[in-house]
Design a protein around this motif. Sequence first.
Motif, PDB file in Angstrom:
ATOM      1  N   PRO A 177       0.838  -1.192   0.000  1.00 49.46           N
ATOM      2  CA  PRO A 177       0.000   0.000   0.000  1.00 49.46           C
ATOM      3  C   PRO A 177       0.879   1.250   0.000  1.00 49.46           C
ATOM      4  CG  PRO A 177      -0.653  -1.543   1.747  1.00 49.46           C
ATOM      5  CD  PRO A 177       0.635  -2.056   1.187  1.00 49.46           C
ATOM      6  N   VAL A 178       0.381   2.338  -0.605  1.00 45.92           N
ATOM      7  CA  VAL A 178       1.182   3.568  -0.693  1.00 45.92           C
ATOM      8  C   VAL A 178       1.549   4.080   0.706  1.00 45.92           C
ATOM      9  CG1 VAL A 178       1.132   5.993  -1.434  1.00 45.92           C
ATOM     10  CG2 VAL A 178       0.320   4.205  -2.961  1.00 45.92           C
ATOM     11  N   ASP A 179       0.680   3.864   1.687  1.00 44.44           N
ATOM     12  CA  ASP A 179       0.982   4.317   3.052  1.00 44.44           C
ATOM     13  C   ASP A 179       2.013   3.436   3.749  1.00 44.44           C
ATOM     14  OD1 ASP A 179      -0.729   6.443   2.943  1.00 44.44           O
ATOM     15  OD2 ASP A 179      -2.460   5.284   3.621  1.00 44.44           O
ATOM     16  N   MET A 180       2.432   2.367   3.105  1.00 42.45           N
ATOM     17  CA  MET A 180       3.359   1.417   3.750  1.00 42.45           C
ATOM     18  C   MET A 180       4.508   1.084   2.802  1.00 42.45           C
ATOM     19  SD  MET A 180       3.481  -0.139   6.694  1.00 42.45           S
ATOM     20  CE  MET A 180       5.144   0.421   6.563  1.00 42.45           C
ATOM     21  N   GLY A 181       5.066   2.124   2.167  1.00 40.73           N
ATOM     22  CA  GLY A 181       6.241   1.916   1.314  1.00 40.73           C
ATOM     23  C   GLY A 181       5.930   1.595  -0.139  1.00 40.73           C
ATOM     24  N   GLY A 182       4.654   1.655  -0.539  1.00 41.05           N
ATOM     25  CA  GLY A 182       4.315   1.441  -1.952  1.00 41.05           C
ATOM     26  C   GLY A 182       4.644   2.676  -2.776  1.00 41.05           C
ATOM     27  N   SER A 183       4.600   2.526  -4.110  1.00 39.90           N
ATOM     28  CA  SER A 183       4.930   3.661  -4.979  1.00 39.90           C
ATOM     29  C   SER A 183       3.674   4.326  -5.508  1.00 39.90           C
ATOM     30  CB  SER A 183       5.759   3.182  -6.174  1.00 39.90           C
ATOM     31  OG  SER A 183       6.047   4.260  -7.028  1.00 39.90           O
ATOM     32  N   LEU A 184       3.690   5.655  -5.544  1.00 42.45           N
ATOM     33  CA  LEU A 184       2.636   6.367  -6.274  1.00 42.45           C
ATOM     34  C   LEU A 184       2.760   5.966  -7.742  1.00 42.45           C
ATOM     35  CD1 LEU A 184       3.027   9.884  -4.622  1.00 42.45           C
ATOM     36  CD2 LEU A 184       1.072   8.326  -4.365  1.00 42.45           C
ATOM     37  N   GLY A 185       1.649   5.997  -8.466  1.00 44.76           N
ATOM     38  CA  GLY A 185       1.703   5.706  -9.900  1.00 44.76           C
ATOM     39  C   GLY A 185       1.637   4.229 -10.232  1.00 44.76           C
ATOM     40  N   ARG A 186       1.629   3.326  -9.205  1.00 44.97           N
ATOM     41  CA  ARG A 186       1.600   1.891  -9.510  1.00 44.97           C
ATOM     42  C   ARG A 186       0.255   1.491 -10.115  1.00 44.97           C
ATOM     43  NH1 ARG A 186       1.085  -2.074 -11.432  1.00 44.97           N
ATOM     44  NH2 ARG A 186       1.782  -4.177 -10.932  1.00 44.97           N
ATOM     45  N   THR A 187      -0.842   2.111  -9.618  1.00 49.64           N
ATOM     46  CA  THR A 187      -2.180   1.718 -10.074  1.00 49.64           C
ATOM     47  C   THR A 187      -2.320   1.880 -11.582  1.00 49.64           C
ATOM     48  OG1 THR A 187      -2.970   2.548  -7.973  1.00 49.64           O
ATOM     49  CG2 THR A 187      -4.648   2.078  -9.616  1.00 49.64           C
ATOM     50  N   GLU A 188      -1.844   3.007 -12.107  1.00 49.46           N
ATOM     51  CA  GLU A 188      -2.026   3.257 -13.538  1.00 49.46           C
ATOM     52  C   GLU A 188      -0.862   2.749 -14.385  1.00 49.46           C
ATOM     53  OE1 GLU A 188      -1.745   5.294 -10.941  1.00 49.46           O
ATOM     54  OE2 GLU A 188      -1.527   7.383 -11.530  1.00 49.46           O
ATOM     55  N   ALA A 189       0.187   2.191 -13.723  1.00 47.72           N
ATOM     56  CA  ALA A 189       1.443   1.910 -14.435  1.00 47.72           C
ATOM     57  C   ALA A 189       1.282   0.965 -15.634  1.00 47.72           C
ATOM     58  CB  ALA A 189       2.462   1.322 -13.461  1.00 47.72           C
ATOM     59  N   THR A 190       0.555  -0.140 -15.454  1.00 51.66           N
ATOM     60  CA  THR A 190       0.508  -1.111 -16.549  1.00 51.66           C
ATOM     61  C   THR A 190      -0.276  -0.543 -17.738  1.00 51.66           C
ATOM     62  OG1 THR A 190       0.625  -2.859 -14.900  1.00 51.66           O
ATOM     63  CG2 THR A 190       0.039  -3.515 -17.133  1.00 51.66           C
ATOM     64  N   GLY A 191      -1.436   0.062 -17.456  1.00 56.24           N
ATOM     65  CA  GLY A 191      -2.256   0.630 -18.538  1.00 56.24           C
ATOM     66  C   GLY A 191      -1.543   1.774 -19.254  1.00 56.24           C
ATOM     67  N   PHE A 192      -0.900   2.655 -18.504  1.00 55.22           N
ATOM     68  CA  PHE A 192      -0.170   3.766 -19.138  1.00 55.22           C
ATOM     69  C   PHE A 192       1.026   3.217 -19.926  1.00 55.22           C
ATOM     70  CE2 PHE A 192      -1.346   7.868 -16.565  1.00 55.22           C
ATOM     71  CZ  PHE A 192      -2.684   7.644 -16.839  1.00 55.22           C
ATOM     72  N   GLY A 193       1.681   2.192 -19.370  1.00 53.09           N
ATOM     73  CA  GLY A 193       2.809   1.578 -20.088  1.00 53.09           C
ATOM     74  C   GLY A 193       2.356   1.050 -21.448  1.00 53.09           C
ATOM     75  N   VAL A 194       1.171   0.428 -21.474  1.00 54.55           N
ATOM     76  CA  VAL A 194       0.602  -0.064 -22.742  1.00 54.55           C
ATOM     77  C   VAL A 194       0.506   1.106 -23.732  1.00 54.55           C
ATOM     78  CG1 VAL A 194      -1.536  -0.927 -23.813  1.00 54.55           C
ATOM     79  CG2 VAL A 194      -0.707  -1.958 -21.665  1.00 54.55           C
ATOM     80  N   ILE A 195      -0.006   2.238 -23.234  1.00 52.52           N
ATOM     81  CA  ILE A 195      -0.247   3.398 -24.111  1.00 52.52           C
ATOM     82  C   ILE A 195       1.066   4.029 -24.590  1.00 52.52           C
ATOM     83  CG2 ILE A 195      -1.241   5.753 -24.129  1.00 52.52           C
ATOM     84  CD1 ILE A 195      -3.199   3.224 -24.391  1.00 52.52           C
ATOM     85  N   PHE A 196       2.110   4.007 -23.750  1.00 51.95           N
ATOM     86  CA  PHE A 196       3.395   4.543 -24.215  1.00 51.95           C
ATOM     87  C   PHE A 196       3.931   3.711 -25.387  1.00 51.95           C
ATOM     88  CE2 PHE A 196       3.922   6.031 -19.560  1.00 51.95           C
ATOM     89  CZ  PHE A 196       3.275   7.230 -19.841  1.00 51.95           C
ATOM     90  N   THR A 197       3.736   2.382 -25.311  1.00 54.35           N
ATOM     91  CA  THR A 197       4.218   1.557 -26.434  1.00 54.35           C
ATOM     92  C   THR A 197       3.331   1.767 -27.671  1.00 54.35           C
ATOM     93  OG1 THR A 197       2.961  -0.434 -25.797  1.00 54.35           O
ATOM     94  CG2 THR A 197       5.193  -0.228 -24.906  1.00 54.35           C
TER      95      THR A 197
END
Length: 428
Positions: A177-197
């Motif tokens: 979880p973001v409150d426990m050492g997680g990264s911001l931006g992880r939720t959208e990372a895979t979908g946005f990564g698809v769009i960058f390619t």
Amino acid sequence: MAEEKNPFQTAQAQFDKSADILGLPEDIREMLRWPMREFHFRIPVRTEDGAIKVFQGFRVQHSDARGPSKGGIRFHPNETIDTVRALAMWMTWKCAVADIPLGGGKGGVIVNPASLTPVEKERLCRGWVDQMWHNIGPRMDVPAPDVGTTPQMMAWMMDEYTKLQGQYVPGVFTGKPVDMGGSLGRTEATGFGVIFTVREAMKHLGLNPSQCTAAIQGFGNVAQYAAIGFRDLLGGKVVCVSCYDLADRCPYTYSHPDGVDPRFLQSITDQYGTIDRAKAEAAGYVIEDAMAWIDKDVDVLIPAALEDMITAETAPRIHKNVKIIAEGANGPTTLEGDEVIKSRGIFLIPDFLCNAGGVTTSYFEGVQNDMNYYWAREEVVERLDQKMTVAFHGVLDMAQQHKVYMRDAAYLVAVDRVVRAMRLRGWV
Ligand code: NAD
């Protein structure tokens, strides 16, 4: 009739094909055809009624030639060691193609998580770590959530590991979880990564993104952010998305004459990626059958739901105007479906390149944990864009240089990088 291959045999066959093209010697093949090491263990859990239930757990470390093993832990009733081995091998190739300094691993427990109470789930997570803690860690093997596991479970597992080590080690698990050492931006990372390619593929093909349309299958984590990214980052139009309707027990396609509004649809979608059909209909959405997305006259198809969707039967339905297929899901195309795509000359962005944004951001999470300093969301997304763009062009260059299909090129890039690391380390 040919005997059906289990997932690990399929993964080995894919590797063999790349090894043949690269002319790899037998010693290297022997090392990479099998996991470097694997762990099988039993996890006793005291249930809330006082009984003991024993679960079968696994962790497979396929290769750590390029860095610590990386890959999720699945909690699934049909988990098998061969599935875990295959997924671990695919993680090796995914991390290599994304050029992040990690190897490939995967873990699992044979369990239906829905059959456990929250307390029992926590005990199972801690029990998994009690069995594995000597063999995982930020410099050894870094697990993450997968099917049936969640950020909360990663927080429990990290806490158990930290207690056993006697010091705070947030980087042992990612997807926290973001409150426990997680990264911001992880939720959208895979979908946005698809769009960058997809954006880079459009540049390569000379397409104007703002005049392009897309049909997307699925409306879970990957598909939602692929839809948002296609509209908001590229300025294109998403003509439809689809999802499995849990009440009707069948999937539907949702389209809109003006293009779908992904943010609105997200607001009427539950945690399982099911759109509220009545609300969508009331907002003017047209509900069509499950595979209607594949027939659409669009520039881009993004399968982002499940495996085996583009097959010998469905691939011929792909519209003649489709120019790009971006595999957001893992394994959405069967071998026969692949042959159709290849023969029609549609530009393919293969799964382990296209959806590598998730693991890339997990790597960023580990980096931030190591630094004990956390980036703003914009910084994470910008770094993700850079990584995905470079990864895409690495594969495209390979495809052009060797005149091979993009999927084969991605394997060649990945296997070659792993082999180079093995040689530099003096293993072969
Ligand atoms: P999810 O569970 O959040 O969403 C899955 C979506 O697919 C849901 O909307 C569901 O209703 C829909 N769906 C299921 N069956 C369908 C069908 N027959 N037709 C149409 N829609 C159907 O899953 P997710 O996290 O979005 O993952 C989707 C795919 O992407 C999987 O193959 C997964 O392995 C892969 N993937 C996910 C990530 C990630 O970070 N989430 C990373 C890499 C790869």
